[in-house]
Design a protein around this motif. Structure first.
Motif, PDB file in Angstrom:
ATOM      1  N   GLU A 107      61.134  52.926  -8.261  1.00 16.87           N
ATOM      2  CA  GLU A 107      62.555  53.260  -8.262  1.00 16.87           C
ATOM      3  C   GLU A 107      63.208  52.615  -9.480  1.00 16.87           C
ATOM      4  OE1 GLU A 107      64.611  52.551  -4.613  1.00 16.87           O
ATOM      5  OE2 GLU A 107      62.879  53.110  -3.374  1.00 16.87           O
ATOM      6  N   ARG A 235      66.819  46.080  -4.211  1.00 23.50           N
ATOM      7  CA  ARG A 235      65.577  45.889  -3.459  1.00 23.50           C
ATOM      8  C   ARG A 235      65.007  44.492  -3.662  1.00 23.50           C
ATOM      9  NH1 ARG A 235      61.483  49.521  -5.832  1.00 23.50           N
ATOM     10  NH2 ARG A 235      62.741  49.235  -7.718  1.00 23.50           N
ATOM     11  N   THR A 276      65.658  46.489   1.447  1.00 24.84           N
ATOM     12  CA  THR A 276      66.820  46.934   0.682  1.00 24.84           C
ATOM     13  C   THR A 276      68.093  46.301   1.224  1.00 24.84           C
ATOM     14  OG1 THR A 276      65.749  49.068   0.257  1.00 24.84           O
ATOM     15  CG2 THR A 276      68.120  48.962  -0.086  1.00 24.84           C
TER      16      THR A 276
END
Length: 282
Positions: A107, A235, A276
């Motif tokens: 990500e 994260r 997260t």
């Protein structure tokens, strides 16, 4: 003596000393002594080796037979396609830690904090793979940070990687926040130390291996400060021992993190826990 003969003798010595992957290590050490890429060593094996280099190789084989890690003999370790300086002051970067790298890169992120950065291999790899990202690495060991500084400069990341001495989040400014926090903390329980290989137990920094307790103290510290330093939507990824996923996931839940998942390494063992920050970005 020809290179092939040296490798054969070195391999036999290492086998006698019960060193794993003896042939591979003998070849890596000869390649280092000859200053040739390991993948091209075969081209040099038929050639005579300078007697002075032969002496150096034999000394290295003896040290390896005493279970000194190859990376400490060569001063280098390949990690995620890049070469890093490694000394006895830092953990030897391991292939299983690349699982954390892959998960982090899955990500986007613009800023990263690496807690307990050691050699800097995690932080610097992430920044090298994301050329617009910036990051901070913290470590309680000044000696370890000296290695990280060297690696940072060698990779020309001085402008994007800030290295700070101190424990956990202590070196950070009060307003520092990151959209990615990573760590490979000391997670070996005290009772497990005696069962480690001699290469790890006797040659790597104990401070980076164990918390001298149950192996979970680092995760308590990381989770205790994560909500202040992790940006909403950001994260947290931590490397773990293969039996620790449930405990670490529980600590993350208690800290207020959500979306918790466990990622296995290539051998199928639990290796990374990711979570997260539930807040909204922007």
């Amino acid at each position: 003596m020809r290179g092939a003969e040296l490798v054969a003798r070195g391999t036999a010595t290492l086998i006698e000393a019960e060193v794993p992957d003896a042939g591979r290590d003998a070849r890596r050490l000869l390649a280092h002594v000859l200053k040739v890429p390991p993948g091209r060593l075969t081209l040099f094996l038929p050639e005579e080796v300078d007697p002075e280099l032969e002496v150096i190789f034999n000394v290295m084989i003896q040290r390896r037979a005493e279970r000194m890690p190859v990376s400490h003999l060569t001063g280098r370790r390949l990690f995620y396609g890049r070469e890093f300086l490694v000394t006895p002051e830092v953990l030897d970067p391991r292939p299983e830690t690349e699982t954390l790298i892959e998960a982090a890169l899955a990500e986007p992120f613009a800023s990263v904090l690496d807690i307990g950065t050691g050699s800097g291999c995690i932080l610097l790899t992430l920044l090298a793979e994301r050329d617009r990202a910036v990051g901070v690495g913290t470590d309680i060991s000044p000696a370890a940070l000296n290695v990280a500084f060297w690696n940072r400069n060698a990779l020309k990341l001085e402008g994007r990687a800030d290295l700070r001495t101190g424990s956990w989040y202590a070196p950070l400014d009060k307003d520092d926040q990151f959209d990615l926090i990573v760590s490979n903390p000391p997670y070996i329980a005290l009772h497990e130390m005696a069962h480690l290989s001699p290469e790890v137990r006797d040659h790597e920094p104990r401070l980076a291996l164990t918390d001298e307790a149950d192996g979970l103290q680092a995760y308590h510290a990381i989770c205790a400060g994560v909500m202040r330093c992790l940006a909403p939507g950001g994260r947290l990824l931590v490397e773990i021992g293969p039996t620790q996923s449930a405990e670490v996931a529980s600590l993350m839940t208690a800290a207020g993190l959500r979306g918790i998942a466990v990622i296995p390494d290539l051998d199928g063992r639990d290796r990374v826990v990711v979570a997260t920050h539930p807040g909204q970005t922007g």
